[in-house]
Design a protein around this motif. Structure first.
Motif, PDB file in Angstrom:
ATOM      1  N   THR A 171      33.405 -65.024   7.083  1.00 34.06           N
ATOM      2  CA  THR A 171      32.919 -64.072   5.960  1.00 34.06           C
ATOM      3  C   THR A 171      33.489 -62.629   6.132  1.00 34.06           C
ATOM      4  O   THR A 171      33.130 -62.238   7.245  1.00 34.06           O
ATOM      5  N   ARG A 172      34.368 -62.144   5.047  1.00 34.17           N
ATOM      6  CA  ARG A 172      34.899 -60.982   5.397  1.00 34.17           C
ATOM      7  C   ARG A 172      33.895 -59.756   5.278  1.00 34.17           C
ATOM      8  O   ARG A 172      32.817 -60.001   4.870  1.00 34.17           O
ATOM      9  N   ILE A 173      34.212 -58.667   6.059  1.00 35.23           N
ATOM     10  CA  ILE A 173      33.219 -57.588   6.020  1.00 35.23           C
ATOM     11  C   ILE A 173      33.665 -56.692   5.091  1.00 35.23           C
ATOM     12  O   ILE A 173      34.625 -56.129   5.027  1.00 35.23           O
ATOM     13  N   PRO A 174      32.545 -56.336   4.155  1.00 33.29           N
ATOM     14  CA  PRO A 174      32.714 -55.400   3.227  1.00 33.29           C
ATOM     15  C   PRO A 174      32.932 -53.867   3.662  1.00 33.29           C
ATOM     16  O   PRO A 174      32.610 -53.744   4.860  1.00 33.29           O
ATOM     17  N   ARG A 175      33.722 -52.894   2.807  1.00 36.28           N
ATOM     18  CA  ARG A 175      33.842 -51.843   3.776  1.00 36.28           C
ATOM     19  C   ARG A 175      32.687 -50.939   3.954  1.00 36.28           C
ATOM     20  O   ARG A 175      32.597 -50.324   5.062  1.00 36.28           O
ATOM     21  N   ALA A 176      31.634 -51.075   3.048  1.00 32.76           N
ATOM     22  CA  ALA A 176      30.577 -50.218   3.268  1.00 32.76           C
ATOM     23  C   ALA A 176      29.699 -50.954   4.429  1.00 32.76           C
ATOM     24  O   ALA A 176      29.095 -49.869   5.371  1.00 32.76           O
ATOM     25  N   GLU A 177      29.965 -52.063   4.947  1.00 32.70           N
ATOM     26  CA  GLU A 177      29.214 -52.457   6.046  1.00 32.70           C
ATOM     27  C   GLU A 177      29.964 -52.097   7.194  1.00 32.70           C
ATOM     28  O   GLU A 177      29.584 -51.780   8.267  1.00 32.70           O
ATOM     29  N   ILE A 233      33.742 -39.158  24.306  1.00 35.04           N
ATOM     30  CA  ILE A 233      34.336 -40.215  23.955  1.00 35.04           C
ATOM     31  C   ILE A 233      34.576 -40.643  22.484  1.00 35.04           C
ATOM     32  O   ILE A 233      33.781 -40.237  21.665  1.00 35.04           O
ATOM     33  N   GLN A 234      35.676 -41.139  22.130  1.00 34.30           N
ATOM     34  CA  GLN A 234      36.182 -41.292  20.516  1.00 34.30           C
ATOM     35  C   GLN A 234      36.313 -42.554  20.127  1.00 34.30           C
ATOM     36  O   GLN A 234      36.922 -43.322  20.963  1.00 34.30           O
ATOM     37  N   PHE A 235      35.869 -43.219  19.322  1.00 34.03           N
ATOM     38  CA  PHE A 235      35.926 -44.486  18.470  1.00 34.03           C
ATOM     39  C   PHE A 235      36.556 -44.421  17.205  1.00 34.03           C
ATOM     40  O   PHE A 235      36.233 -43.642  16.229  1.00 34.03           O
ATOM     41  N   ILE A 236      37.592 -45.182  17.124  1.00 36.77           N
ATOM     42  CA  ILE A 236      38.476 -45.148  15.829  1.00 36.77           C
ATOM     43  C   ILE A 236      38.476 -46.717  15.397  1.00 36.77           C
ATOM     44  O   ILE A 236      38.916 -47.465  16.294  1.00 36.77           O
ATOM     45  N   ILE A 237      37.970 -47.063  14.318  1.00 34.96           N
ATOM     46  CA  ILE A 237      38.243 -48.231  13.746  1.00 34.96           C
ATOM     47  C   ILE A 237      39.640 -48.593  13.190  1.00 34.96           C
ATOM     48  O   ILE A 237      40.273 -47.675  12.326  1.00 34.96           O
ATOM     49  N   GLY A 238      40.488 -49.672  13.609  1.00 34.23           N
ATOM     50  CA  GLY A 238      41.835 -49.701  13.461  1.00 34.23           C
ATOM     51  C   GLY A 238      42.034 -50.688  12.314  1.00 34.23           C
ATOM     52  O   GLY A 238      41.119 -51.210  11.647  1.00 34.23           O
ATOM     53  N   GLY A 239      43.031 -51.509  12.414  1.00 32.10           N
ATOM     54  CA  GLY A 239      43.338 -52.365  11.579  1.00 32.10           C
ATOM     55  C   GLY A 239      43.302 -52.200  10.035  1.00 32.10           C
ATOM     56  O   GLY A 239      43.767 -51.033   9.649  1.00 32.10           O
ATOM     57  N   SER A 240      43.064 -53.204   9.230  1.00 29.59           N
ATOM     58  CA  SER A 240      43.140 -53.036   7.808  1.00 29.59           C
ATOM     59  C   SER A 240      41.979 -52.080   7.271  1.00 29.59           C
ATOM     60  O   SER A 240      42.045 -51.317   6.080  1.00 29.59           O
ATOM     61  N   TYR A 241      40.926 -51.632   8.100  1.00 30.13           N
ATOM     62  CA  TYR A 241      39.948 -50.736   7.699  1.00 30.13           C
ATOM     63  C   TYR A 241      40.710 -49.260   7.655  1.00 30.13           C
ATOM     64  O   TYR A 241      40.369 -48.702   6.884  1.00 30.13           O
ATOM     65  N   ARG A 242      41.404 -49.133   8.625  1.00 27.63           N
ATOM     66  CA  ARG A 242      42.075 -47.719   8.888  1.00 27.63           C
ATOM     67  C   ARG A 242      43.147 -47.710   7.688  1.00 27.63           C
ATOM     68  O   ARG A 242      43.285 -46.574   7.450  1.00 27.63           O
ATOM     69  N   ASP A 289      31.690 -49.355   7.592  1.00 26.20           N
ATOM     70  CA  ASP A 289      31.034 -48.036   7.722  1.00 26.20           C
ATOM     71  C   ASP A 289      29.881 -47.676   8.271  1.00 26.20           C
ATOM     72  O   ASP A 289      29.765 -46.908   9.380  1.00 26.20           O
ATOM     73  N   ARG A 290      29.130 -48.769   8.346  1.00 29.11           N
ATOM     74  CA  ARG A 290      27.548 -48.830   8.826  1.00 29.11           C
ATOM     75  C   ARG A 290      27.873 -49.022  10.469  1.00 29.11           C
ATOM     76  O   ARG A 290      27.259 -48.489  11.313  1.00 29.11           O
ATOM     77  N   HIS A 291      28.807 -49.967  10.978  1.00 32.38           N
ATOM     78  CA  HIS A 291      29.198 -50.119  12.208  1.00 32.38           C
ATOM     79  C   HIS A 291      29.760 -48.981  12.766  1.00 32.38           C
ATOM     80  O   HIS A 291      29.356 -48.543  14.014  1.00 32.38           O
ATOM     81  N   ASP A 292      30.502 -48.279  12.049  1.00 34.34           N
ATOM     82  CA  ASP A 292      31.360 -47.028  12.660  1.00 34.34           C
ATOM     83  C   ASP A 292      30.095 -45.996  12.983  1.00 34.34           C
ATOM     84  O   ASP A 292      30.136 -45.388  13.873  1.00 34.34           O
ATOM     85  N   GLN A 293      29.284 -46.016  11.963  1.00 35.00           N
ATOM     86  CA  GLN A 293      28.202 -44.787  12.334  1.00 35.00           C
ATOM     87  C   GLN A 293      27.379 -45.060  13.261  1.00 35.00           C
ATOM     88  O   GLN A 293      26.778 -44.333  14.190  1.00 35.00           O
ATOM     89  N   TYR A 294      26.953 -46.388  13.718  1.00 32.77           N
ATOM     90  CA  TYR A 294      26.191 -46.913  14.526  1.00 32.77           C
ATOM     91  C   TYR A 294      26.704 -46.670  15.849  1.00 32.77           C
ATOM     92  O   TYR A 294      25.860 -46.051  16.838  1.00 32.77           O
TER      93      TYR A 294
END
Length: 630
Positions: free
Chosen positions: A439-445, A464-473, A447-452
């Motif tokens: 199942t594809r992960i909606p963008r809003a979800e 320490i820095q965390f940046i989500i890459g791939g299609s999300y970026r 965002d929640r992973h990023d925030q957590y």
């Protein structure tokens, strides 16, 4: 009126025999087209119990060593031939005749009339022992042998067998030839000298004498791009397949900018148009990066060409599974071009006017619009085991070799695997959470992973820095998994890795956010950690990766792990043209290359940390991630 004409036109096309389809006969990876009645019956018997998502096709090609493939049904003696070249089989011609003449259904073979002695050379008036049409795996293919005569008994036998299995033997060179079969003791230069050509036409598949034999043994067209079928001196344009985003590679071939590798037999006007476009393209290389469209984050259904893109994507996935990297690239570029259109493209003329869409793909666009289907895709779905292959390949931890093994062992669905197959820990997890991972992960979800992650890990180390890459970026509406690029200012990868493995990841397990590690790395080495996670209060597992990056390489890593893949390959090719190289670690200058572009020196690092500076050094205008949809 126009709608009725279009519908009537395609209705007439669909009434034609499958072999009259205008699709490429030169595609040696095409699936064996069996009779529809036989196919439907077998498909119904073997239909998998569980599946998810749209039904795709998977052309069955052999990439594993032949010794790893089990004996086909109804061919008990074939196992003795698997690791034997066709030339050596000739020495046991009588035995081989009996084996290879045996029909796949186990019935008695037909005999050539009047052939008391079969030396591969068909005497005048002697009929071929043609197999039933449904078993003719070479039907529709035209073979040119080199040398192109049946004087030698072994070659004569190969020619006769190819014809019995459906091939047409072209005794003279012509443009419609689909396969060139070369004796092993000859090289590419010999062939070109004989044909008086500068190069073999790209639509002709070039293989050695072993290829037809292997196809007959396995009862389908095997992948002709494998090493064992190559001809000495033939430079094969397959470098694209060596550049996946998760592989440390730094350049693409010249051919990655071919406009439409699925097009063949172009008219003279079209060839002139293509040449003009290509010349214009080469003169203004950097301008292509200015034409990239912004990712608007909208769902696929909001695009006016959404249905066309959906069907073309299924076709691209089919070629991806067949390892046909040229057509895969052609379809991807066409899809990217259609995504940029603000209006619905409804005719082949409109489609062909779009850059990177050739005549054949333009016809397919029109067919999809007017019929809501693509016959080429339906033909690709005829192989009964396609659906099973597709299902198995979706399981985490399962690759092509494993899926092939399970199919050959008789497994046809997930229940079969759970009851009979020997599964690894990761494969069991992949089956248990099959639907979650598909199942594809909606963008809003996302965002929640990023925030957590940020809130949890900043309490331990705020630097320490965390940046989500791939299609999300890139601004996509949904993503396949969560890919975090992890770095720390002025720190090496060793420091980043130790912080993550010793502190951050254990904390995320304690909080029950991380559920399992699927591919973990040792503290002393490695740059990735793969696993699964679930947000607090949910039971849905998501695939998550942490990519450890040293601070000095962050810019190059951001480019590499943001994509998309065609954009990345384009940048790497551009760097190569400038005597440089670009990979996930940085941009290097003064790279010396030898024969066949083999890299002799690594070059000198120019930039790795600053993403924008890398663009500048390549003379490419800065393109934010949202615009990297090439």
């Amino acid at each position: 009126m126009e709608k009725e004409k279009k519908e009537a036109f395609f209705h007439e096309l669909y009434q034609l025999d499958d072999e009259s389809e205008e699709e490429d006969l030169s595609d040696a990876d095409a699936i064996l087209r069996r009779s529809k009645s036989t196919t439907k019956a077998r498909a119904n018997r073997n239909r998998p119990i569980r599946s998810s998502g749209p039904k795709h096709s998977l052309g069955r090609t052999i990439s594993a060593p032949l010794s790893q493939i089990s004996t086909p049904i109804g061919c008990q003696a074939v196992s003795t031939l698997v690791n034997t070249s066709f030339s050596s089989i000739m020495a046991r011609k009588a035995q081989k005749d009996e084996v290879l003449d045996t029909p796949h259904d186990g019935s008695q073979p037909s005999k050539a009339k009047g052939s008391a002695k079969d030396n591969g050379k068909r005497k005048r008036g002697q009929s071929l022992a043609l197999l039933p049409e449904s078993q003719q795996i070479f039907k529709g293919l035209i073979f040119f042998f080199f040398p192109n005569n049946n004087v030698a008994p072994a070659r004569g036998f190969r020619i006769r067998k190819a014809m019995e299995w459906g091939a047409v033997w072209a005794e003279e060179w012509k443009s419609t030839i689909t396969h060139v079969i070369v004796d092993k003791n000859l090289c590419y230069k010999d062939l070109l000298w004989f044909l008086k050509l500068d190069a073999l036409p790209p639509e002709a598949v070039l293989v050695n004498e072993t290829y037809p034999s292997d196809c007959i043994i396995y009862r389908f067209l095997v992948n002709p791009n494998q090493h064992q079928y190559r001809i000495t001196g033939h430079e094969e344009a397959q470098a694209i397949k060596d550049l996946p985003l998760d592989f440390d590679e730094d350049e693409s071939p010249e051919g990655s900018f071919n406009f439409d590798e699925s097009d063949e037999d172009h008219s003279e006007d079209e060839k002139k148009t293509k040449t003009k476009l290509k010349n214009s393209f080469n003169k203004s290389w950097q301008e292509n990066f200015n034409r990239m469209a912004k990712q608007d984050g909208k769902g696929k259904s909001e695009n006016p060409n959404a249905r066309t893109i959906e069907v073309l994507q299924l076709m691209a996935e089919h070629y991806d599974r067949m390892h046909d990297h040229w057509r895969l690239t052609a379809y991807r570029r066409a899809i990217a071009a259609l995504r940029k259109q603000s209006t619905k493209i409804i005719s082949r003329e409109e489609a062909f006017a779009i850059p990177f869409i050739g005549e054949r793909l333009a016809k397919k666009v029109e067919e999809i619009v007017w019929t809501n289907r693509l016959k080429r895709l339906e033909n690709a779905n005829l192989e009964p085991n396609d659906e099973v292959f597709q299902l198995f390949l979706k399981i985490y931890g399962v690759g092509y070799a494993q899926a092939t093994k399970w199919i050959d062992q008789g497994h046809r669905n997930i229940d079969d695997l759970l009851a009979k197959a020997q599964l690894t820990k990761n494969q069991k997890i992949g089956i248990e959470h099959f639907d979650d991972f598909q199942t594809r992960i909606p963008r809003a979800e996302m965002d929640r992973h990023d925030q957590y992650i940020r809130e949890t890990c900043n309490k331990i180390d705020a630097s320490i820095q965390f940046i989500i890459g791939g299609s999300y970026r890139r601004g996509a509406a949904d993503s396949r998994d969560v890919d975090f690029i992890v770095t720390k200012p002025n720190c090496s990868i060793d420091v980043v890795r130790n912080i993550m493995l010793e502190t951050m990841i254990p904390k995320l397990f304690d909080n029950e956010y991380l559920k399992v590690g699927l591919a973990t790395t040792a503290k002393a080495d490695g740059s990735k950690w793969h696993g699964a996670s679930a947000l607090p209060g949910t039971s849905i597992w998501r695939r998550i990766d942490f990519l450890f990056v040293p601070w000095e390489e962050l810019g190059a890593a951001l480019i590499y792990f943001t994509g998309n893949d065609i954009f990345n390959r384009s940048l790497r090719l551009l760097a190569s043209k400038k005597g440089m190289r670009l990979n996930q670690r940085g941009l290097y200058k003064d790279v010396i290359r030898g024969k066949n572009r083999e890299r002799i020196t690594q070059g000198t690092l120019v930039e790795g940390k600053d993403e924008k500076r890398i663009f500048e050094l390549l003379d490419v205008p800065w393109r934010p991630p949202h615009y990297r949809i090439y």
